[in-house]
Design an enzyme around this catalytic site. Structure first.
Site, short mmCIF file in Angstrom:
data_model
loop_
_atom_site.label_atom_id
_atom_site.label_comp_id
_atom_site.label_asym_id
_atom_site.label_seq_id
_atom_site.Cartn_x
_atom_site.Cartn_y
_atom_site.Cartn_z
N ASP A 1 -2.55 6.10 7.07
CA ASP A 1 -2.88 7.37 7.64
C ASP A 1 -3.71 6.85 9.01
O ASP A 1 -3.26 6.58 9.86
CB ASP A 1 -3.47 8.35 6.70
CG ASP A 1 -3.90 9.56 7.07
OD1 ASP A 1 -3.20 10.11 8.02
OD2 ASP A 1 -4.79 10.04 6.41
N ARG B 1 1.02 11.77 -10.02
CA ARG B 1 1.20 10.14 -9.87
C ARG B 1 2.53 10.09 -10.17
O ARG B 1 3.36 9.01 -9.99
CB ARG B 1 0.14 8.96 -10.24
CG ARG B 1 -1.22 9.18 -9.61
CD ARG B 1 -1.80 7.83 -9.75
NE ARG B 1 -3.24 7.81 -9.50
CZ ARG B 1 -3.76 7.71 -8.54
NH1 ARG B 1 -2.95 7.35 -7.49
NH2 ARG B 1 -5.12 7.96 -8.04
N PHE C 1 0.43 16.62 3.19
CA PHE C 1 -0.28 15.85 2.07
C PHE C 1 0.82 15.33 0.98
O PHE C 1 1.46 16.63 0.42
CB PHE C 1 -1.62 16.50 1.63
CG PHE C 1 -2.12 15.65 0.57
CD1 PHE C 1 -3.27 14.72 1.11
CD2 PHE C 1 -2.06 15.76 -0.69
CE1 PHE C 1 -3.81 13.98 0.22
CE2 PHE C 1 -2.81 14.77 -1.63
CZ PHE C 1 -3.75 13.91 -1.18
N GLU D 1 0.78 -1.33 -0.02
CA GLU D 1 0.17 0.01 0.01
C GLU D 1 0.84 1.32 0.03
O GLU D 1 2.02 1.17 0.39
CB GLU D 1 -0.93 -0.23 1.34
CG GLU D 1 -1.50 1.04 1.55
CD GLU D 1 -2.94 1.46 0.76
OE1 GLU D 1 -2.45 1.72 -0.39
OE2 GLU D 1 -3.74 1.80 1.24
N ASP D 2 0.45 2.53 -0.50
CA ASP D 2 1.12 3.71 -0.69
C ASP D 2 1.33 4.08 0.83
O ASP D 2 2.35 4.28 1.17
CB ASP D 2 0.72 4.42 -1.67
CG ASP D 2 -0.87 4.84 -1.46
OD1 ASP D 2 -1.57 4.26 -0.42
OD2 ASP D 2 -1.59 5.60 -2.12
P1 5GP Z 1 -6.32 5.84 5.86
O1 5GP Z 1 -7.63 4.88 5.50
O2 5GP Z 1 -4.95 4.94 6.56
O3 5GP Z 1 -6.67 7.16 6.64
O4 5GP Z 1 -5.90 6.29 4.47
C1 5GP Z 1 -5.43 5.86 3.45
C2 5GP Z 1 -5.44 6.14 2.19
O5 5GP Z 1 -5.49 7.64 2.28
C3 5GP Z 1 -4.13 5.92 1.46
O6 5GP Z 1 -4.03 4.62 0.82
C4 5GP Z 1 -4.07 6.97 0.47
O7 5GP Z 1 -4.67 6.61 -0.54
C5 5GP Z 1 -4.87 8.06 1.16
N1 5GP Z 1 -3.78 9.03 1.74
C6 5GP Z 1 -3.64 9.36 3.02
N2 5GP Z 1 -2.49 10.28 3.10
C7 5GP Z 1 -2.27 10.64 1.93
C8 5GP Z 1 -1.47 11.60 1.49
O8 5GP Z 1 -0.59 12.30 2.20
N3 5GP Z 1 -1.26 11.91 -0.01
C9 5GP Z 1 -2.25 11.05 -0.68
N4 5GP Z 1 -1.94 11.12 -2.13
N5 5GP Z 1 -3.03 10.06 -0.40
C10 5GP Z 1 -3.09 9.78 1.20
MG MG Z 2 -5.90 9.12 -3.59
MG MG Z 3 -4.04 3.90 -0.99
#
Ligand code: 5GP
Ligand code: MG
Ligand code: MG
Length: 180
Positions: A103, A165, A152, A99-100
């Site tokens: 958060d 991207r 972000f 996963e990228d």
């Molecule tokens: P979570 O469910 O852990 O809050 O969020 C996960 C998803 O939110 C990540 O897989 C990503 O797609 C998006 N996300 C969270 N922080 C960032 C960020 O700083 N930049 C981008 N582009 N996406 C983010």
């Molecule tokens: Mg996104």
């Molecule tokens: Mg993601």
């Protein structure tokens, strides 16, 4: 850039390549003797997964899921929806989710529970960026590329509204600089 977005380098392409190599070495040694399914979470994983699988020295299978999470455009909520399921049967197989970013943790917590319902032999998590301080739910992440407190991020697969991207490094969009 065609608008007034401010952008600051957070991780250079070289730093990312170095860290991906280290993660790949760790994964290679931890999964020795196994043939894991590397399960990328679309779309943000696409560059990270591509770089990682070429450095991991193991037989692998590769598959993808795509998730939608309802919330504002840059934070998730606990309401996650599966848009695309894995196509390879994961029953009895070791799965490494790629996963990228993690958060709040909502997305990966949901995904791990969903995958466990399909009875893989193991589920481990590999994320490029961990915003650990922002976690809302507990998720055990096995491989972390980088930790960041906040901000972000875009580039290296990460988008803002589908833009950025393709960038080779990771950048912070509109970094706060003295109230700017
Ligand atoms: P979570 O469910 O852990 O809050 O969020 C996960 C998803 O939110 C990540 O897989 C990503 O797609 C998006 N996300 C969270 N922080 C960032 C960020 O700083 N930049 C981008 N582009 N996406 C983010
Ligand atoms: Mg996104
Ligand atoms: Mg993601």
């Amino acid at each position: 850039m065609s608008d007034n977005s401010q952008i600051k380098v957070v991780f250079s392409p070289e730093e990312i390549q170095r860290r991906v190599r280290e993660l790949a070495e760790q994964i290679t040694s931890d999964f020795a003797g196994q043939e894991p399914i590397m399960l990328g979470v679309l779309k943000g994983c696409f560059i990270f997964l591509s770089d990682l699988v070429r450095q991991v020295d193991l037989p692998l299978e590769i598959d993808f899921v795509r998730l939608a999470s309802y919330g504002s455009s840059d934070t998730s909520s606990g309401r996650v929806q599966l848009v695309k399921a894995p196509e390879i049967s994961i029953k009895g197989r070791p799965v490494l989710v790629v996963e990228d970013i993690i958060d709040t943790g909502n997305t990966l917590k949901w995904l791990v529970e969903y995958l466990e319902g399909m009875q893989p032999s193991s589920v481990n998590l590999c994320v490029l960026v961990d915003k650990a301080e922002r976690r809302e739910v507990e998720v055990e992440v096995d491989y972390v590329g980088f930790k960041v407190p906040d901000g972000f991020l875009v580039g290296y697969g990460l988008d803002f509204d589908e833009r950025f991207r393709f960038l080779p490094g990771i950048y912070e969009l509109n970094p706060q600089r003295g109230g700017a």
